[in-house]
Design a protein around this motif. Structure first.
Motif, PDB file in Angstrom:
ATOM      1  N   ARG A 213       0.820  -1.201   0.000  1.00  0.00           N
ATOM      2  CA  ARG A 213       0.000   0.000   0.000  1.00  0.00           C
ATOM      3  C   ARG A 213       0.860   1.259   0.000  1.00  0.00           C
ATOM      4  O   ARG A 213       0.547   2.244  -0.662  1.00  0.00           O
ATOM      5  CB  ARG A 213      -0.926  -0.024   1.207  1.00  0.00           C
ATOM      6  CG  ARG A 213      -1.968   1.070   1.173  1.00  0.00           C
ATOM      7  CD  ARG A 213      -2.913   0.962   2.328  1.00  0.00           C
ATOM      8  NE  ARG A 213      -2.171   1.136   3.572  1.00  0.00           N
ATOM      9  CZ  ARG A 213      -2.543   0.653   4.738  1.00  0.00           C
ATOM     10  NH1 ARG A 213      -3.644  -0.043   4.830  1.00  0.00           N
ATOM     11  NH2 ARG A 213      -1.812   0.858   5.822  1.00  0.00           N
ATOM     12  N   GLY A 214       1.972   1.244   0.728  1.00  0.00           N
ATOM     13  CA  GLY A 214       2.839   2.405   0.815  1.00  0.00           C
ATOM     14  C   GLY A 214       3.543   2.738  -0.484  1.00  0.00           C
ATOM     15  O   GLY A 214       3.962   3.867  -0.698  1.00  0.00           O
ATOM     16  N   VAL A 215       3.680   1.758  -1.381  1.00  0.00           N
ATOM     17  CA  VAL A 215       4.337   2.000  -2.665  1.00  0.00           C
ATOM     18  C   VAL A 215       3.363   2.677  -3.620  1.00  0.00           C
ATOM     19  O   VAL A 215       3.713   3.609  -4.339  1.00  0.00           O
ATOM     20  CB  VAL A 215       4.850   0.673  -3.268  1.00  0.00           C
ATOM     21  CG1 VAL A 215       5.368   0.877  -4.672  1.00  0.00           C
ATOM     22  CG2 VAL A 215       5.923   0.082  -2.381  1.00  0.00           C
ATOM     23  N   LEU A 216       2.105   2.219  -3.613  1.00  0.00           N
ATOM     24  CA  LEU A 216       1.110   2.787  -4.514  1.00  0.00           C
ATOM     25  C   LEU A 216       0.624   4.154  -4.036  1.00  0.00           C
ATOM     26  O   LEU A 216       0.475   5.083  -4.816  1.00  0.00           O
ATOM     27  CB  LEU A 216      -0.091   1.847  -4.623  1.00  0.00           C
ATOM     28  CG  LEU A 216       0.188   0.513  -5.291  1.00  0.00           C
ATOM     29  CD1 LEU A 216      -1.048  -0.355  -5.247  1.00  0.00           C
ATOM     30  CD2 LEU A 216       0.624   0.701  -6.729  1.00  0.00           C
ATOM     31  N   PHE A 217       0.345   4.264  -2.747  1.00  0.00           N
ATOM     32  CA  PHE A 217      -0.184   5.506  -2.194  1.00  0.00           C
ATOM     33  C   PHE A 217       0.626   5.833  -0.955  1.00  0.00           C
ATOM     34  O   PHE A 217       0.414   5.260   0.106  1.00  0.00           O
ATOM     35  CB  PHE A 217      -1.665   5.339  -1.848  1.00  0.00           C
ATOM     36  CG  PHE A 217      -2.303   6.577  -1.306  1.00  0.00           C
ATOM     37  CD1 PHE A 217      -2.581   7.634  -2.143  1.00  0.00           C
ATOM     38  CD2 PHE A 217      -2.613   6.690   0.029  1.00  0.00           C
ATOM     39  CE1 PHE A 217      -3.152   8.782  -1.645  1.00  0.00           C
ATOM     40  CE2 PHE A 217      -3.186   7.834   0.539  1.00  0.00           C
ATOM     41  CZ  PHE A 217      -3.462   8.883  -0.300  1.00  0.00           C
ATOM     42  N   GLN A 218       1.565   6.753  -1.106  1.00  0.00           N
ATOM     43  CA  GLN A 218       2.441   7.065   0.013  1.00  0.00           C
ATOM     44  C   GLN A 218       1.710   7.910   1.048  1.00  0.00           C
ATOM     45  O   GLN A 218       0.841   8.703   0.714  1.00  0.00           O
ATOM     46  CB  GLN A 218       3.679   7.784  -0.492  1.00  0.00           C
ATOM     47  CG  GLN A 218       4.536   6.871  -1.328  1.00  0.00           C
ATOM     48  CD  GLN A 218       5.790   7.541  -1.819  1.00  0.00           C
ATOM     49  OE1 GLN A 218       5.954   8.735  -1.668  1.00  0.00           O
ATOM     50  NE2 GLN A 218       6.666   6.768  -2.414  1.00  0.00           N
ATOM     51  N   LYS A 219       2.114   7.748   2.292  1.00  0.00           N
ATOM     52  CA  LYS A 219       1.419   8.378   3.409  1.00  0.00           C
ATOM     53  C   LYS A 219       1.554   9.896   3.409  1.00  0.00           C
ATOM     54  O   LYS A 219       0.606  10.608   3.693  1.00  0.00           O
ATOM     55  CB  LYS A 219       1.971   7.812   4.721  1.00  0.00           C
ATOM     56  CG  LYS A 219       1.244   8.292   5.931  1.00  0.00           C
ATOM     57  CD  LYS A 219       1.809   7.651   7.167  1.00  0.00           C
ATOM     58  CE  LYS A 219       1.174   8.240   8.396  1.00  0.00           C
ATOM     59  NZ  LYS A 219       1.748   7.711   9.607  1.00  0.00           N
TER      60      LYS A 219
ATOM     61  N   GLU B 117       0.932  17.774   4.333  1.00  0.00           N
ATOM     62  CA  GLU B 117       0.716  17.512   2.909  1.00  0.00           C
ATOM     63  C   GLU B 117      -0.645  16.867   2.669  1.00  0.00           C
ATOM     64  O   GLU B 117      -1.306  17.149   1.677  1.00  0.00           O
ATOM     65  CB  GLU B 117       1.811  16.590   2.366  1.00  0.00           C
ATOM     66  CG  GLU B 117       3.168  17.235   2.256  1.00  0.00           C
ATOM     67  CD  GLU B 117       4.224  16.261   1.811  1.00  0.00           C
ATOM     68  OE1 GLU B 117       4.919  16.576   0.822  1.00  0.00           O
ATOM     69  OE2 GLU B 117       4.370  15.192   2.442  1.00  0.00           O
ATOM     70  N   ARG B 118      -1.051  15.992   3.595  1.00  0.00           N
ATOM     71  CA  ARG B 118      -2.353  15.330   3.463  1.00  0.00           C
ATOM     72  C   ARG B 118      -3.503  16.311   3.659  1.00  0.00           C
ATOM     73  O   ARG B 118      -4.538  16.218   3.010  1.00  0.00           O
ATOM     74  CB  ARG B 118      -2.478  14.194   4.485  1.00  0.00           C
ATOM     75  CG  ARG B 118      -1.556  13.037   4.240  1.00  0.00           C
ATOM     76  CD  ARG B 118      -1.901  11.860   5.121  1.00  0.00           C
ATOM     77  NE  ARG B 118      -1.988  12.157   6.531  1.00  0.00           N
ATOM     78  CZ  ARG B 118      -1.055  11.914   7.436  1.00  0.00           C
ATOM     79  NH1 ARG B 118       0.081  11.373   7.057  1.00  0.00           N
ATOM     80  NH2 ARG B 118      -1.239  12.207   8.698  1.00  0.00           N
ATOM     81  N   GLU B 119      -3.315  17.257   4.589  1.00  0.00           N
ATOM     82  CA  GLU B 119      -4.395  18.183   4.938  1.00  0.00           C
ATOM     83  C   GLU B 119      -4.405  19.449   4.079  1.00  0.00           C
ATOM     84  O   GLU B 119      -5.339  20.247   4.172  1.00  0.00           O
ATOM     85  CB  GLU B 119      -4.284  18.563   6.415  1.00  0.00           C
ATOM     86  CG  GLU B 119      -4.523  17.385   7.338  1.00  0.00           C
ATOM     87  CD  GLU B 119      -4.292  17.733   8.800  1.00  0.00           C
ATOM     88  OE1 GLU B 119      -3.816  18.856   9.083  1.00  0.00           O
ATOM     89  OE2 GLU B 119      -4.577  16.873   9.645  1.00  0.00           O
TER      90      GLU B 119
ATOM     91  N   LYS C 177      -7.365  22.482   3.536  1.00  0.00           N
ATOM     92  CA  LYS C 177      -7.034  23.775   4.138  1.00  0.00           C
ATOM     93  C   LYS C 177      -7.173  24.893   3.101  1.00  0.00           C
ATOM     94  O   LYS C 177      -7.746  25.960   3.395  1.00  0.00           O
ATOM     95  CB  LYS C 177      -5.593  23.712   4.652  1.00  0.00           C
ATOM     96  CG  LYS C 177      -5.204  24.803   5.601  1.00  0.00           C
ATOM     97  CD  LYS C 177      -3.742  24.669   5.944  1.00  0.00           C
ATOM     98  CE  LYS C 177      -3.552  24.530   7.426  1.00  0.00           C
ATOM     99  NZ  LYS C 177      -2.129  24.463   7.788  1.00  0.00           N
ATOM    100  N   LEU C 178      -6.675  24.681   1.881  1.00  0.00           N
ATOM    101  CA  LEU C 178      -6.766  25.694   0.823  1.00  0.00           C
ATOM    102  C   LEU C 178      -8.220  25.947   0.427  1.00  0.00           C
ATOM    103  O   LEU C 178      -8.616  27.095   0.175  1.00  0.00           O
ATOM    104  CB  LEU C 178      -5.946  25.264  -0.397  1.00  0.00           C
ATOM    105  CG  LEU C 178      -4.426  25.235  -0.201  1.00  0.00           C
ATOM    106  CD1 LEU C 178      -3.749  24.671  -1.443  1.00  0.00           C
ATOM    107  CD2 LEU C 178      -3.893  26.619   0.125  1.00  0.00           C
TER     108      LEU C 178
END
Length: 156
Positions: A103-109, A114-116, A120-121
């Motif tokens: 999972r970490g290779v396809l969709f990195q954490k 960066e996730r939020e 926020k924008l």
């Protein structure tokens, strides 16, 4: 100058040669693709087999490592189809085409910021659009400034 089947068989590596003596290739013997009993003549040497009398399971005659070595040798000579069915057979190209990616290779954490960031924008743009209304709620005198600003708008 074509080789006869016996001459070609003698040129195989010793491990493969001895394996085919003990377990004849597929056209001469058919092997089961599922675990069976130890008395079954179609017993697969790469699978565990059950003793009917005691109910205990016997380990496969050839471990996964040894079965992989045999398969790779047979593949080199183009006779891998003659081997009994091998469980967990994932070598060469097949190994890469049917790969289960982590999972970490396809969709990195990513980092939390960066996730939020997209949310926020979006919230920030909505707040800027409703800025006058929000300020007017907190400061009642601000409504006069909004009205004054609207009157001063350039109309030409």
């Amino acid at each position: 100058m074509s080789l006869s089947a016996k001459e070609a068989f003698k040129k195989l590596p010793e491990k493969l040669h001895n394996f085919f003596i003990k377990y004849p290739p597929r056209p001469f013997a058919e092997y089961s693709s599922k675990p069976s009993t130890i008395s079954d003549p179609n017993m697969n040497p790469f699978l565990p087999n059950k003793n009917e009398e005691t109910g205990k399971w016997h380990e496969p005659r050839f471990s996964l490592r040894r079965s992989a070595d045999l398969f790779k040798m047979a593949y080199k000579f183009g006779i891998h189809d003659l081997l009994p069915p091998i469980p967990h057979k994932r070598f060469y190209a097949e190994k890469y085409y049917n790969k289960n990616w982590m999972r970490g290779v396809l969709f990195q954490k990513k980092h939390k910021w960066e996730r939020e960031l997209p949310e926020k924008l979006k919230e920030r743009e909505e707040a800027i659009a409703k800025m006058d209304e929000i300020i007017a709620e907190k400061r009642p005198g601000y409504k006069k400034q909004i009205a004054k600003r609207n009157n001063k708008k350039v109309w030409w």
